[in-house]
Each structure stands twice: as structure tokens, then as C-alpha cells.
Design a protein around this motif. Sequence first.
Motif, PDB file in Angstrom:
ATOM      1  N   GLY A   1       7.627 -11.263  -1.607  1.00  0.00           N
ATOM      2  CA  GLY A   1       6.407 -11.537  -1.460  1.00  0.00           C
ATOM      3  C   GLY A   1       5.662 -11.302  -0.055  1.00  0.00           C
ATOM      4  O   GLY A   1       5.067 -11.888   0.506  1.00  0.00           O
ATOM      5  N   GLU A   2       6.199 -10.098   0.161  1.00  0.00           N
ATOM      6  CA  GLU A   2       5.758  -9.427   1.637  1.00  0.00           C
ATOM      7  C   GLU A   2       4.804  -8.298   1.368  1.00  0.00           C
ATOM      8  O   GLU A   2       4.808  -7.645   0.401  1.00  0.00           O
ATOM      9  CB  GLU A   2       6.932  -8.823   2.305  1.00  0.00           C
ATOM     10  CG  GLU A   2       8.009  -9.896   2.523  1.00  0.00           C
ATOM     11  CD  GLU A   2       9.378  -9.125   3.241  1.00  0.00           C
ATOM     12  OE1 GLU A   2      10.291  -9.816   3.831  1.00  0.00           O
ATOM     13  OE2 GLU A   2       9.187  -7.966   3.415  1.00  0.00           O
ATOM     14  N   SER A   3       4.084  -8.248   2.519  1.00  0.00           N
ATOM     15  CA  SER A   3       3.037  -6.843   2.492  1.00  0.00           C
ATOM     16  C   SER A   3       4.054  -5.813   2.970  1.00  0.00           C
ATOM     17  O   SER A   3       5.011  -6.009   3.691  1.00  0.00           O
ATOM     18  CB  SER A   3       1.811  -7.315   3.420  1.00  0.00           C
ATOM     19  OG  SER A   3       1.126  -8.139   2.777  1.00  0.00           O
ATOM     20  N   GLY A   4       3.660  -4.563   2.597  1.00  0.00           N
ATOM     21  CA  GLY A   4       4.262  -3.188   3.198  1.00  0.00           C
ATOM     22  C   GLY A   4       3.431  -2.119   2.927  1.00  0.00           C
ATOM     23  O   GLY A   4       2.566  -1.921   2.264  1.00  0.00           O
ATOM     24  N   VAL A   5       3.517  -1.108   3.836  1.00  0.00           N
ATOM     25  CA  VAL A   5       2.886   0.098   3.963  1.00  0.00           C
ATOM     26  C   VAL A   5       3.815   1.076   3.649  1.00  0.00           C
ATOM     27  O   VAL A   5       4.926   1.365   4.751  1.00  0.00           O
ATOM     28  CB  VAL A   5       1.820   0.465   4.950  1.00  0.00           C
ATOM     29  CG1 VAL A   5       1.277   1.487   4.844  1.00  0.00           C
ATOM     30  CG2 VAL A   5       1.031  -0.719   5.170  1.00  0.00           C
ATOM     31  N   LEU A   6       3.767   1.952   2.765  1.00  0.00           N
ATOM     32  CA  LEU A   6       4.592   3.173   2.418  1.00  0.00           C
ATOM     33  C   LEU A   6       3.995   4.523   2.472  1.00  0.00           C
ATOM     34  O   LEU A   6       2.987   4.362   1.775  1.00  0.00           O
ATOM     35  CB  LEU A   6       5.600   2.832   1.423  1.00  0.00           C
ATOM     36  CG  LEU A   6       6.755   3.694   0.824  1.00  0.00           C
ATOM     37  CD1 LEU A   6       7.881   2.921   0.512  1.00  0.00           C
ATOM     38  CD2 LEU A   6       6.332   4.712   0.049  1.00  0.00           C
TER      39      LEU A   6
ATOM     40  N   ILE B   1      12.183   4.864  -3.113  1.00  0.00           N
ATOM     41  CA  ILE B   1      10.739   4.500  -2.497  1.00  0.00           C
ATOM     42  C   ILE B   1      10.741   3.159  -3.684  1.00  0.00           C
ATOM     43  O   ILE B   1       9.947   2.173  -3.205  1.00  0.00           O
ATOM     44  CB  ILE B   1       9.873   5.550  -3.000  1.00  0.00           C
ATOM     45  CG1 ILE B   1       9.786   6.381  -1.708  1.00  0.00           C
ATOM     46  CG2 ILE B   1       8.587   4.925  -3.110  1.00  0.00           C
ATOM     47  CD1 ILE B   1       8.848   7.840  -2.034  1.00  0.00           C
ATOM     48  N   VAL B   2      10.865   3.262  -4.859  1.00  0.00           N
ATOM     49  CA  VAL B   2      10.788   2.140  -5.860  1.00  0.00           C
ATOM     50  C   VAL B   2      11.325   0.919  -5.289  1.00  0.00           C
ATOM     51  O   VAL B   2      11.131  -0.224  -5.152  1.00  0.00           O
ATOM     52  CB  VAL B   2      11.291   2.537  -7.111  1.00  0.00           C
ATOM     53  CG1 VAL B   2      11.224   1.365  -8.145  1.00  0.00           C
ATOM     54  CG2 VAL B   2      10.065   3.434  -7.875  1.00  0.00           C
ATOM     55  N   ALA B   3      12.729   1.308  -4.957  1.00  0.00           N
ATOM     56  CA  ALA B   3      13.538   0.211  -4.432  1.00  0.00           C
ATOM     57  C   ALA B   3      12.938  -0.550  -3.214  1.00  0.00           C
ATOM     58  O   ALA B   3      12.864  -1.942  -3.082  1.00  0.00           O
ATOM     59  CB  ALA B   3      14.951   0.416  -4.075  1.00  0.00           C
ATOM     60  N   GLU B   4      12.355   0.255  -2.282  1.00  0.00           N
ATOM     61  CA  GLU B   4      11.773  -0.355  -1.233  1.00  0.00           C
ATOM     62  C   GLU B   4      10.664  -1.372  -1.615  1.00  0.00           C
ATOM     63  O   GLU B   4      10.359  -2.502  -1.135  1.00  0.00           O
ATOM     64  CB  GLU B   4      11.332   0.837  -0.058  1.00  0.00           C
ATOM     65  CG  GLU B   4      10.696   0.462   1.152  1.00  0.00           C
ATOM     66  CD  GLU B   4      11.714  -0.219   1.971  1.00  0.00           C
ATOM     67  OE1 GLU B   4      11.527  -1.158   2.840  1.00  0.00           O
ATOM     68  OE2 GLU B   4      13.007   0.123   2.002  1.00  0.00           O
ATOM     69  N   ILE B   5       9.624  -0.762  -2.300  1.00  0.00           N
ATOM     70  CA  ILE B   5       8.446  -1.466  -2.903  1.00  0.00           C
ATOM     71  C   ILE B   5       8.980  -2.804  -3.519  1.00  0.00           C
ATOM     72  O   ILE B   5       8.461  -3.762  -3.327  1.00  0.00           O
ATOM     73  CB  ILE B   5       7.762  -0.611  -3.925  1.00  0.00           C
ATOM     74  CG1 ILE B   5       6.973   0.505  -3.216  1.00  0.00           C
ATOM     75  CG2 ILE B   5       6.673  -1.366  -4.583  1.00  0.00           C
ATOM     76  CD1 ILE B   5       6.584   1.771  -3.953  1.00  0.00           C
TER      77      ILE B   5
ATOM     78  N   ILE C   1       0.872  -1.204  -0.050  1.00  0.00           N
ATOM     79  CA  ILE C   1      -0.154  -0.078   0.032  1.00  0.00           C
ATOM     80  C   ILE C   1       0.753   1.219   0.033  1.00  0.00           C
ATOM     81  O   ILE C   1       1.639   1.286   0.798  1.00  0.00           O
ATOM     82  CB  ILE C   1      -1.118   0.042   1.386  1.00  0.00           C
ATOM     83  CG1 ILE C   1      -1.639  -1.300   1.172  1.00  0.00           C
ATOM     84  CG2 ILE C   1      -1.709   1.306   1.219  1.00  0.00           C
ATOM     85  CD1 ILE C   1      -2.477  -1.305   2.619  1.00  0.00           C
ATOM     86  N   VAL C   2       0.542   1.941  -0.871  1.00  0.00           N
ATOM     87  CA  VAL C   2       1.198   3.572  -1.020  1.00  0.00           C
ATOM     88  C   VAL C   2       0.395   4.362  -0.797  1.00  0.00           C
ATOM     89  O   VAL C   2      -0.863   4.568  -1.054  1.00  0.00           O
ATOM     90  CB  VAL C   2       1.766   3.770  -2.275  1.00  0.00           C
ATOM     91  CG1 VAL C   2       2.320   5.252  -2.410  1.00  0.00           C
ATOM     92  CG2 VAL C   2       3.070   2.982  -2.713  1.00  0.00           C
ATOM     93  N   VAL C   3       0.635   4.964   0.597  1.00  0.00           N
ATOM     94  CA  VAL C   3      -0.419   6.117   1.067  1.00  0.00           C
ATOM     95  C   VAL C   3      -0.116   7.481   0.717  1.00  0.00           C
ATOM     96  O   VAL C   3       1.181   7.899   1.092  1.00  0.00           O
ATOM     97  CB  VAL C   3      -0.617   5.776   2.534  1.00  0.00           C
ATOM     98  CG1 VAL C   3      -1.569   6.774   3.029  1.00  0.00           C
ATOM     99  CG2 VAL C   3      -1.259   4.620   3.001  1.00  0.00           C
ATOM    100  N   MET C   4      -0.894   8.100  -0.132  1.00  0.00           N
ATOM    101  CA  MET C   4      -0.396   9.490  -0.714  1.00  0.00           C
ATOM    102  C   MET C   4      -1.272  10.487  -0.216  1.00  0.00           C
ATOM    103  O   MET C   4      -2.541  10.292   0.376  1.00  0.00           O
ATOM    104  CB  MET C   4      -0.555   9.426  -2.057  1.00  0.00           C
ATOM    105  CG  MET C   4      -1.944   9.370  -2.766  1.00  0.00           C
ATOM    106  SD  MET C   4      -1.930   9.909  -4.405  1.00  0.00           S
ATOM    107  CE  MET C   4      -1.845  11.700  -4.136  1.00  0.00           C
TER     108      MET C   4
END
Length: 192
Positions: A91-96, A80-84, A22-25
Motif C-alpha cells: 500500500g505504498e507510493s513509489g516512482v520508477l 520492474i514488475v516485482a518492484e511495482i 508512477i512509472v515515468v517513461m
Amino acid sequence: MSQASHDWSMPDACAIARPVIIVVMGVSGSGKTTVSAMLAATLGCPFQEGDELHPPGNVERMAHGIALTDADRMPWLRRIVAEIDGWRARGESGVLTCSALKRSYRDVIIGDRADVTLVYLKGAYDLIRRRMAARHEHFMPLSLLDSQFATLQEPAPDEHPITVDVGGAPADIVRSILRRIEERQGAARRPI
């Protein structure tokens, strides 16, 4: 990874079946950090504050009230792209969090990554201004809010955003986001 130190009522457990990124903008002051930290805690996944990925020169410019250029933002967007992409590869979930004010920025960080969900925290100027005026120890001065709203290009329908009004309580905002992600995953599993 960021660890938020806020007190809140956690949303109920969710039924998100597959990993989700999820990318929260939204503009500064829209609640990206609070909402993202709660989303990550509920999902039991990493949370990355996008502002922490800014090069020091960018932070210094913003702290002095100098708006960043697109060229200034590119190293930040690449981080940011590298983190995503790291989360995706594992195969992980993540929130950025990422202000992602322009479509061109979202095209860089999300692009054709269909497994990345864009969440847009939308708020009225007066509400955001009041929130920013109440904040302390943040590098983004209130003077840059006008430039943020002037730069903001709201997500288009083809970006498939989840748009949430920020006027509600953070826990309610998180519940709304999770419910919509669950609905999307459920729709993707149903046979045609």
C-alpha cells in the motif's frame, strides 16, 4: 533505491490523498531520472531507477552500442514488475523510471494495474540529442538514440498516460504531473 544528487527548487507540497505508483517513461535523455527523483522527494516515497534493474549483460551490450532485443528485456521487465507489485502489496507510493518504449513492455509492467500511473516525458529529437550529447558517465551512448526513437510507440489513449513536454524546467514538469494526478484522484472521489 536511487538517491539523486541534483540541486533544484522543490515543487510546492501536493494534495495527493491515496498511494500512487508512477512509472515515468520516455527515451534516454528525456529527463526520467531528474523528474522521477523530484516526484519521489515531493511525495516522500521510494524512487527506483529502472536502469539499475537491468541485468549486467544488458548494460554491457548497451555500453557497446548494441540495441537490446525483446528477449534481452524480459528479465529486466520482470524485475520492474516485482518492484511495482511490492509497493502495491504494501500500500505504498513509489516512482520508477523505465523507458517503456513499446506498448508490449508497458502491457507487462502496467497491464491491468489500474493503480499505476503512466507518465510519458515527450521531447523533440533535437532537444533529446543535445541533452544526451551533454551527458557524461552514462551507459547509453548517443549512437542508440536513433534506435530508441525508431522503437518508441507513444502511449495510446486507452493507456491513460499523463503526457508532458520535456522542454520546460524540471520543477514545472513535476508540478504539472502532480496537478494531473491530483485531478484524477479528485475525479475518482466525486459522486456520479
